[in-house]
Design a protein around this motif. Structure first.
Motif, short mmCIF file in Angstrom:
data_model
loop_
_atom_site.label_atom_id
_atom_site.label_comp_id
_atom_site.label_asym_id
_atom_site.label_seq_id
_atom_site.Cartn_x
_atom_site.Cartn_y
_atom_site.Cartn_z
N ARG A 216 69.53 77.27 -24.39
CA ARG A 216 70.76 77.40 -23.73
C ARG A 216 70.39 76.78 -22.30
O ARG A 216 71.56 76.43 -21.41
CB ARG A 216 71.22 78.56 -23.64
N GLU A 225 84.37 72.30 -12.91
CA GLU A 225 85.10 73.53 -12.24
C GLU A 225 86.41 73.29 -11.70
O GLU A 225 86.63 73.05 -10.73
CB GLU A 225 84.08 73.97 -11.08
N TYR A 330 81.01 86.20 -4.42
CA TYR A 330 82.26 85.66 -4.31
C TYR A 330 83.38 85.97 -5.10
O TYR A 330 84.60 85.93 -4.79
CB TYR A 330 82.40 84.06 -4.35
N ILE A 355 80.06 79.89 -22.45
CA ILE A 355 80.00 78.50 -22.36
C ILE A 355 80.99 78.33 -20.77
O ILE A 355 80.80 77.47 -20.23
CB ILE A 355 80.77 77.76 -23.30
N GLY A 358 83.84 82.22 -14.94
CA GLY A 358 85.00 82.15 -14.02
C GLY A 358 85.17 83.52 -13.47
O GLY A 358 84.66 84.72 -13.58
N ARG A 361 88.82 85.13 -6.83
CA ARG A 361 87.67 84.80 -5.74
C ARG A 361 88.11 85.96 -4.79
O ARG A 361 89.21 86.39 -4.40
CB ARG A 361 87.57 83.57 -5.18
#
Ligand code: 4AD
Ligand code: MG
Length: 431
Positions: A216, A225, A330, A355, A358, A361
């Motif tokens: 991977r 993104e 973050y 995959i 996320g 923030r």
């Protein structure tokens, strides 16, 4: 006359045409010789009958080597049994560049040999199919965001600091300014973009000095993104599932032929429809414990753990709220439980693992400063990023999708090395 490609032959049935390409394969049976021509758009079986051509051409059809560049001439015939559905009743054959001893033959080769010859291996039907699916995935990515009001924001590749931890940084000398680092992620810049443009996405090569030699991991890979202002973790998950569904549907609709070349089982792909299951890290840990895996709360999941967790579902699963200690600086901590971060990983089915990664923030200046200190990152390099929390800070969220892992999953490949034209891995930087 404009150039004719194999993919356009349906418009020329019954006509005499010439097509340029390369000899992919050939065989003969007595009075007939078959040449399979490839031109990048498809494959064309050219049939040379002894009675229809000169003895010279009949001989030539036998003697030229695999991957010789040739031009064939003949009449286009519909032939359902032929690859692509058409055949050439051939009369002419011109050699443009004669080749003998092409290193990759129809016999089996070891994968290291093929990777050394990657510049030639790309010509094989399997690799062509993978590259076409990769291209379709990238188009779906762009269409998805472009159609939803996102602006593409190109982030820099040479950067002053780490985004995803200091252990996987590639560095280079940067004139009188010390070190520069190849970007691990465009996210920090995407955040600046989201506060400027509302909804943005970055899309480009990203780099990780990964010491791991797994199926991977690449050291150079492509990541898209998205980043959205006034969005929280739930919005982020909504976007991620709509996005993945769209990508898979687009490929199944437009690249059925290529998926067939790869002998991809379509059943699991057909199940990739919203809503995807959403489970917390805690629930995922419970799944592991129920399966008898010794797993301590607070660790990150390994590939084997991810396979067990995703194995419980028939579509991608979204695991949210990881221990903040194992996640990037973050990420916002959950106000309801500061031990966990408002993070999400999307695990693909069939053992393909993460995959998408996320999060929402951290939008509070003081908490973010604390996180930068705790991660021992150089504060001065993040001053610009802290400005985003000083001036009009709002909740915002985004994620990153790795293109190569997505290609591996949709194509059903063993290893990411075949998903990118020229793979870069710990033990490979050529060709
Ligand atoms: O989970 P990651 O590290 O997340 C980020 O970089 C965030 N800044 C994204 C964001 O929130 N904007 O990486 C995101 C994805 C992974 O899920 C994986 O698909 C891919 O990038 N990826 C890799 N692909 C191939 N080789 C590697 N070494 C990879 N590292 C990450
Ligand atoms: Mg991750």
């Amino acid at each position: 006359m404009h150039k004719l490609y194999i993919s356009n032959l349906s418009e020329h049935v019954g006509e005499v045409v010439s097509v340029k390409g390369w000899l992919y394969n050939k065989r003969s049976s007595g009075k007939i010789k078959f040449i399979i021509l490839r031109d990048g758009t498809g494959y064309l079986q050219c049939v040379y009958f002894k009675g229809n051509v000169t003895p010279e051409i009949f001989e030539l059809a036998d003697s030229i080597g695999q991957e010789s560049a040739i031009e064939v001439t003949g009449t286009v015939k519909a032939e359902p049994r032929s690859p692509g559905g058409y055949e050439l009743d051939a009369t002419g054959l011109t050699i443009l560049h004669e080749t003998h001893d092409y290193p990759i033959t129809p016999k089996e080769h070891g994968v290291e040999f093929l990777m050394d010859k990657r510049h030639l291996w790309l010509r094989s039907s399997r690799q062509v199919a993978i590259m076409k699916i990769r291209h379709r995935i990238i188009k779906a990515v762009r269409d998805f965001f472009d159609d939803r009001g996102f602006t593409l924001l190109d982030s820099p590749i040479l950067t002053p600091s780490a985004c995803e931890g200091t252990s996987t940084l590639f560095s280079t000398d940067y004139f009188d300014l010390g070190k520069a680092y190849l970007t691990q992620s465009g996210q920090l810049y995407a955040e600046a973009g989201a506060l400027a443009l509302g909804k943005v996405y970055t899309f480009g090569p990203t780099f990780r000095a990964e010491k791991s030699k797994t199926r991977r991991h690449l050291t150079e890979f492509w990541m898209v993104e998205p980043e959205v202002a006034f969005a929280d973790l739930d919005d982020d998950m909504d976007l991620a599932e709509e996005f993945l569904e769209y990508i898979v549907q687009s490929v199944m609709k437009d690249r059925a032929e290529e998926l067939k070349v790869l002998e991809r089982d379509l059943t699991p792909l057909q199940k990739v429809v919203r809503p995807f299951p959403r489970i917390s890290y805690d629930e995922a840990v419970n799944i592991l414990h129920a399966e008898g895996v010794e797993f301590e709360w607070g660790n990150d999941f390994g590939a084997a753990d991810e396979t067990i967790i995703s194995g419980k579902y028939d579509r991608p699963v979204m695991v949210h709220r990881y221990p903040s200690e194992v996640k990037a600086f973050y990420m916002k901590r959950d106000p309801e439980n500061p031990k966990v971060a408002l993070a999400v990983d999307v695990l693909a089915p069939e053992g393909y693992g993460e995959i998408i990664g996320g999060s929402q923030r951290e939008d509070d200046l003081d908490l973010l400063i604390g996180r930068i200190k705790a991660h021992e990152l150089p504060m001065e390099d993040f001053e610009w990023y802290l400005d985003l929390r000083r001036y009009g800070s709002v909740p915002h969220a985004g994620f990153g999708l790795g293109i190569e892992r997505t290609v591996a999953w949709i194509c059903g490949l063993e290893h990411v090395r075949e998903t990118i034209p020229f793979a870069r891995m710990i033990y490979r930087k050529t060709p």
